[in-house]
Design a protein around this motif. Sequence first.
Motif, PDB file in Angstrom:
ATOM      1  N   UNK A  31       0.838  -1.188  -0.093  1.00  0.00           N
ATOM      2  CA  UNK A  31      -0.049   0.021   0.149  1.00  0.00           C
ATOM      3  C   UNK A  31       0.870   1.120  -0.004  1.00  0.00           C
ATOM      4  N   UNK A  32       2.030   1.457   0.856  1.00  0.00           N
ATOM      5  CA  UNK A  32       2.917   2.614   0.700  1.00  0.00           C
ATOM      6  C   UNK A  32       3.423   2.639  -0.709  1.00  0.00           C
ATOM      7  N   UNK A  33       3.971   1.508  -1.055  1.00  0.00           N
ATOM      8  CA  UNK A  33       4.622   1.688  -2.513  1.00  0.00           C
ATOM      9  C   UNK A  33       3.589   2.381  -3.473  1.00  0.00           C
ATOM     10  N   UNK A  34       2.337   1.678  -3.360  1.00  0.00           N
ATOM     11  CA  UNK A  34       1.338   2.173  -4.304  1.00  0.00           C
ATOM     12  C   UNK A  34       0.921   3.738  -4.282  1.00  0.00           C
ATOM     13  N   UNK A  35       0.849   3.774  -3.010  1.00  0.00           N
ATOM     14  CA  UNK A  35       0.344   5.499  -2.517  1.00  0.00           C
ATOM     15  C   UNK A  35       1.543   6.435  -3.095  1.00  0.00           C
ATOM     16  N   UNK A  36       2.949   5.906  -2.809  1.00  0.00           N
ATOM     17  CA  UNK A  36       4.078   6.656  -3.025  1.00  0.00           C
ATOM     18  C   UNK A  36       4.048   6.860  -4.650  1.00  0.00           C
ATOM     19  N   UNK A 108      11.176 -13.542  -9.343  1.00  0.00           N
ATOM     20  CA  UNK A 108      10.308 -14.629  -9.939  1.00  0.00           C
ATOM     21  C   UNK A 108       9.204 -14.529  -9.008  1.00  0.00           C
ATOM     22  N   UNK A 109       9.290 -14.218  -7.722  1.00  0.00           N
ATOM     23  CA  UNK A 109       8.008 -14.351  -6.763  1.00  0.00           C
ATOM     24  C   UNK A 109       7.388 -13.083  -6.687  1.00  0.00           C
ATOM     25  N   UNK A 110       7.709 -11.877  -7.197  1.00  0.00           N
ATOM     26  CA  UNK A 110       6.847 -10.902  -7.508  1.00  0.00           C
ATOM     27  C   UNK A 110       7.018 -10.219  -8.891  1.00  0.00           C
ATOM     28  N   UNK A 111       6.213 -10.809  -9.758  1.00  0.00           N
ATOM     29  CA  UNK A 111       6.475 -10.303 -11.269  1.00  0.00           C
ATOM     30  C   UNK A 111       6.021  -8.852 -11.389  1.00  0.00           C
ATOM     31  N   UNK A 112       6.493  -8.201 -12.377  1.00  0.00           N
ATOM     32  CA  UNK A 112       6.089  -6.733 -12.667  1.00  0.00           C
ATOM     33  C   UNK A 112       4.537  -6.744 -12.896  1.00  0.00           C
ATOM     34  N   UNK A 113       3.934  -7.515 -13.694  1.00  0.00           N
ATOM     35  CA  UNK A 113       2.600  -7.638 -13.976  1.00  0.00           C
ATOM     36  C   UNK A 113       1.704  -7.531 -12.537  1.00  0.00           C
ATOM     37  N   UNK A 115       2.909  -6.047  -9.902  1.00  0.00           N
ATOM     38  CA  UNK A 115       3.035  -4.896  -9.323  1.00  0.00           C
ATOM     39  C   UNK A 115       2.032  -3.952  -9.884  1.00  0.00           C
ATOM     40  N   UNK A 116       1.777  -3.902 -11.398  1.00  0.00           N
ATOM     41  CA  UNK A 116       1.169  -3.257 -12.093  1.00  0.00           C
ATOM     42  C   UNK A 116      -0.518  -3.193 -11.564  1.00  0.00           C
ATOM     43  N   UNK A 117      -0.788  -4.471 -11.267  1.00  0.00           N
ATOM     44  CA  UNK A 117      -2.128  -4.613 -10.774  1.00  0.00           C
ATOM     45  C   UNK A 117      -2.325  -4.036  -9.688  1.00  0.00           C
ATOM     46  N   UNK A 118      -1.281  -4.230  -8.708  1.00  0.00           N
ATOM     47  CA  UNK A 118      -1.292  -3.306  -7.477  1.00  0.00           C
ATOM     48  C   UNK A 118      -1.526  -1.880  -7.290  1.00  0.00           C
ATOM     49  N   UNK A 119      -0.229  -1.488  -8.208  1.00  0.00           N
ATOM     50  CA  UNK A 119      -0.261   0.066  -8.367  1.00  0.00           C
ATOM     51  C   UNK A 119      -1.630   0.821  -8.971  1.00  0.00           C
ATOM     52  N   UNK A 146       7.848  -0.940 -13.317  1.00  0.00           N
ATOM     53  CA  UNK A 146       7.231  -1.981 -12.538  1.00  0.00           C
ATOM     54  C   UNK A 146       8.346  -3.053 -12.163  1.00  0.00           C
ATOM     55  N   UNK A 147       9.272  -3.188 -12.979  1.00  0.00           N
ATOM     56  CA  UNK A 147      10.206  -4.354 -12.787  1.00  0.00           C
ATOM     57  C   UNK A 147      10.922  -3.921 -11.703  1.00  0.00           C
ATOM     58  N   UNK A 148      11.805  -2.559 -11.628  1.00  0.00           N
ATOM     59  CA  UNK A 148      12.632  -2.033 -10.619  1.00  0.00           C
ATOM     60  C   UNK A 148      11.810  -1.788  -9.116  1.00  0.00           C
ATOM     61  N   UNK A 149      10.542  -1.265  -9.732  1.00  0.00           N
ATOM     62  CA  UNK A 149       9.686  -1.413  -8.262  1.00  0.00           C
ATOM     63  C   UNK A 149       9.408  -2.599  -7.641  1.00  0.00           C
TER      64      UNK A 149
END
Length: 295
Positions: A31-36, A108-113, A115-119, A146-149
């Motif tokens: 949530x903090x990452x998304x809000x930031x 591998x355990x946290x794909x960029x896709x 993170x895209x759906x979370x943000x 999103x890959x770097x995030x």
Amino acid sequence: MKRVDLKRILLMRITLFALVLLFCAIAVTLKQTRDRLRADIPRTGGTMKQLIETEIARATPPFVRDLHGIELTGLEGIGRLVHFCAAVTDIYSRPVVQRCFGDAEAPRWLPASLMRSVVGEEARYIGPVGKYPGIKVGELTVTPNFASVAQSVWSDIRNLLIITAGVLLLNVLVYLPVRRVLRPTDDILRGLGRMEAGDLSVRLPSFELIELQRISDVFNHLAERLENTMGEQRELARRLLEVREEERRRLARELHDELGQCLTSIQAEAAYARELAHDQLPALTPSAEAISRIT
């Protein structure tokens, strides 16, 4: 009533508490990452647009709308602070240049896709790109890298996992001495079983744990009192039997002595009556003989 194992309940509850804290911490991190990102990308989008317009002004002459040759080198300074992807299109919506800053491979355990759906799509900046004297030459789109995030978030989650693993290890280290300390409860249960079977001579040993030692003291005191009480009851029962037997003998003696004397007296009176009836009133002789015989 359902029986529970204290050691197992303690282990399960601490483990469950640690896992719940882990999931809550991961949720807070996401949530903090998304809000930031939703706050940083739109806020820095205007600055990025100005830097791109400055680069376009240096690379192309006035009144020329061609953006070929733009490399977005002016965004490298911001790219070291905020990991994002910038894409520039011309006035015909044709892609001109696209570049991502802070490149990193998503774990591998946290794909960029994911993170895209979370943000979500809210972390996006879209604005026109112009040049002097106010001519629109293209459009800038800024999105998070999103890959770097994902790599950054995974680093935080990995730290949370390490902390959780430390808590679980501490849980095991607490469980082992608790199990060792509570092991004497088996001796207490065996002692209670022997007492239930009637063995009041059972005594519990001394224990290291103060609470168990108090139980041992109370148990031994209770067993001693029960043993003494049972002994006193056996002595009382024996004494009652003796008193009852003595009373029985006394009654038998009294019955024998008094009744015997009465019967002897009746026998003598019957003999006298028989002799008297024989001499003076023969009709009473059978009655006198019956009294003597019954006596």
